[in-house]
Design an enzyme around this catalytic site. Structure first.
Site, PDB file in Angstrom:
ATOM      1  N   VAL A 146      51.615  42.298  36.848  1.00 41.23           N
ATOM      2  CA  VAL A 146      50.634  41.696  35.942  1.00 41.23           C
ATOM      3  C   VAL A 146      49.641  40.877  36.758  1.00 41.23           C
ATOM      4  CG1 VAL A 146      50.302  40.085  34.017  1.00 41.23           C
ATOM      5  CG2 VAL A 146      52.321  41.552  34.059  1.00 41.23           C
ATOM      6  N   ALA A 205      48.891  36.670  40.114  1.00 38.00           N
ATOM      7  CA  ALA A 205      49.626  37.879  39.697  1.00 38.00           C
ATOM      8  C   ALA A 205      51.120  37.633  39.816  1.00 38.00           C
ATOM      9  CB  ALA A 205      49.233  39.054  40.585  1.00 38.00           C
ATOM     10  N   LYS A 206      51.899  38.500  39.250  1.00 45.30           N
ATOM     11  CA  LYS A 206      53.351  38.493  39.454  1.00 45.30           C
ATOM     12  C   LYS A 206      53.867  39.880  39.143  1.00 45.30           C
ATOM     13  CE  LYS A 206      56.388  35.197  40.428  1.00 45.30           C
ATOM     14  NZ  LYS A 206      56.033  34.011  41.211  1.00 45.30           N
ATOM     15  N   GLY A 207      54.983  40.229  39.761  1.00 40.78           N
ATOM     16  CA  GLY A 207      55.585  41.535  39.479  1.00 40.78           C
ATOM     17  C   GLY A 207      57.083  41.408  39.482  1.00 40.78           C
TER      18      GLY A 207
END
Ligand code: GLU
Length: 427
Positions: free
Chosen positions: A71, A116-118
């Protein structure tokens, strides 16, 4: 029909408790600072989110399917930046709220990045090295169009490490046909990582403890510290604080905690942990539960484990003067307000644990320049940036009377709002 059901579920999943909490936090500061309502509405949602299905062959020959996410919350200030976590609780809502947190963290530290992050929903401790490698490589190939050194740069997070980053970097490089070290940070030094990156988050936490202690005017000769979580962040912060004369009275890991009011010998504890695989049973200390640990009398409490540890249920038990959030989101918004009313200084996550992403930035810069710095230079630059951000947050707190978390957000959101206004709206 199926697609509609799926997209409805996706929207609802995104609006999970985690995500709603991140939105409420933004709503509070937007109201306080009089943020343009149209911009506020935009910032309540991620810019883009990708959900991928990852089938991998297990060691026993069967195929298992996992779900992964990446994201990007905002990319106004530069490429998206943030970690990738492997955990059974990973979902779109959690990843989206953490991506938003990364936007604020990067803006607060004045780094030229968006947030962001995943993550992959899995139980990493049940997977072999080979399975983890196949999972990481397939996930990378599924999100490959989103990432890149000028687009989105992953890094380690919960249950991912230097090796994970090396696999991502290798998979990306093979797909584009040449080596691209700057597609990830937190890589091993031998493939273009930065000296000092591994210790950076813990080191940043230790800097914040010292700044916060002088801000509240702690006069104790050897202030006492309690550390929840003895992993990459907590153990390094504990070691550095121990070396600079602080007394670490308690620490814990997933199995439980230990307490010695006279202070724990941290180097000996680290040797014990490598041998036994847990901190409990350490000679000369008393075993305690995680809840008992949070309620111990001390000068500084460092929650450096999971999110959601300090809540309305236990906030009144806390007996510290300062909380420095090594973890992301360890304090609920309600508990944060109560701590402020009780006069306990909270150094919020987006400041306290920003050492990691700050040295990630240094790693990215060094990689793009093909020029590498000494560890001393990395640490010196980190201290300068962390010190400046601490001063700005404490100044804003003193000036406005806001909670430090809200002061940090006000600086971060204000900086981003100005950039967004100047860039304007396309078309
Ligand atoms: N995962 C870390 C964080 O939450 C580091 C992110 C990065 O270095 O990009 O800040």
């Amino acid at each position: 029909m199926v697609a509609l059901e799926t997209s409805k579920k996706t929207v609802m999943e995104c609006e999970s408790e985690h995500f709603l909490m991140a939105q409420r936090q933004l709503d509070e500061i937007a109201l306080e600072m009089g943020l343009d309502p149209e911009l506020h509405e935009r910032l309540r949602y991620p810019k883009r989110a990708l959900i991928v299905t990852i089938p991998i062959k297990m060691d026993d020959g069967t195929v298992q399917t996992f779900t992964g996410y990446r994201v990007q919350h905002d990319v106004t200030l530069g490429p998206a930046k943030g970690g990738i976590r492997f955990h059974p609780e990973v979902n779109l809502g959690e990843v989206s709220s953490l991506a938003m947190l990364m936007t604020w963290k990067c803006s607060l530290m004045n780094l030229p990045y968006g947030g962001a992050k995943g993550g992959i929903r899995c139980e990493p401790w049940k997977l072999s090295q080979n399975e983890l490698e196949r999972l990481t490589r397939r996930y990378t190939s599924e999100i490959i169009n989103l990432i890149g050194p000028d687009k989105d740069i992953p890094a380690p997070d919960m249950y991912t490490n230097e090796q994970t980053m090396a696999w991502i970097m290798d998979t990306y490089s093979i797909n584009v046909g040449h080596t691209v070290p700057s597609v990830v940070t937190g890589k091993p030094v031998s493939v273009g990582g930065s000296l000092g990156r591994f210790e950076a988050t813990g080191r940043g936490v230790a800097y914040c403890v010292r700044r916060a202690a002088s801000y509240v005017g702690l006069t104790t000769k050897s202030p006492t510290v309690v550390v929840q979580g003895f992993g990459n962040v907590g153990a390094i912060a504990a070691r550095l604080l121990h070396e600079s004369g602080y007394t670490i009275v308690a620490v814990s890991d997933v199995h439980g905690g230990i307490y010695n009011p006279e202070g724990l010998d941290i180097p000996r504890l680290q040797a014990y942990l490598s041998e036994m695989g847990k901190v409990s049973g350490f000679p000369g200390s008393k075993d305690i539960s995680n809840q008992e640990l949070l309620a111990l009398p001390c000068d500084v409490l460092i929650p450096a484990a999971l999110a959601g540890q300090i809540t309305v249920e236990n906030v009144h038990d806390l007996k510290c003067k300062i909380v420095v959030e090594g973890a992301n989101g360890p304090t609920s918004p309600e508990a944060d307000k109560i701590l402020h009313e009780k006069g306990i200084l909270v150094v919020p996550d987006i400041l306290a644990n920003a050492g990691g992403v700050t040295v990630s930035y240094f790693e990215w810069v060094q990689g793009l320049m093909h020029l590498f710095w000494s560890e001393q230079e990395v640490n010196h630059r980190l201290e300068e940036i962390m010190g400046r951000a601490c001063d700005q947050v404490f100044e804003m707190t003193a000036k406005t009377g806001l909670r430090p978390r809200m002061s940090a957000l006000r600086i971060a959101v204000g900086r981003l709002a100005e950039a967004k206004k100047l860039r304007g709206l396309y078309p």
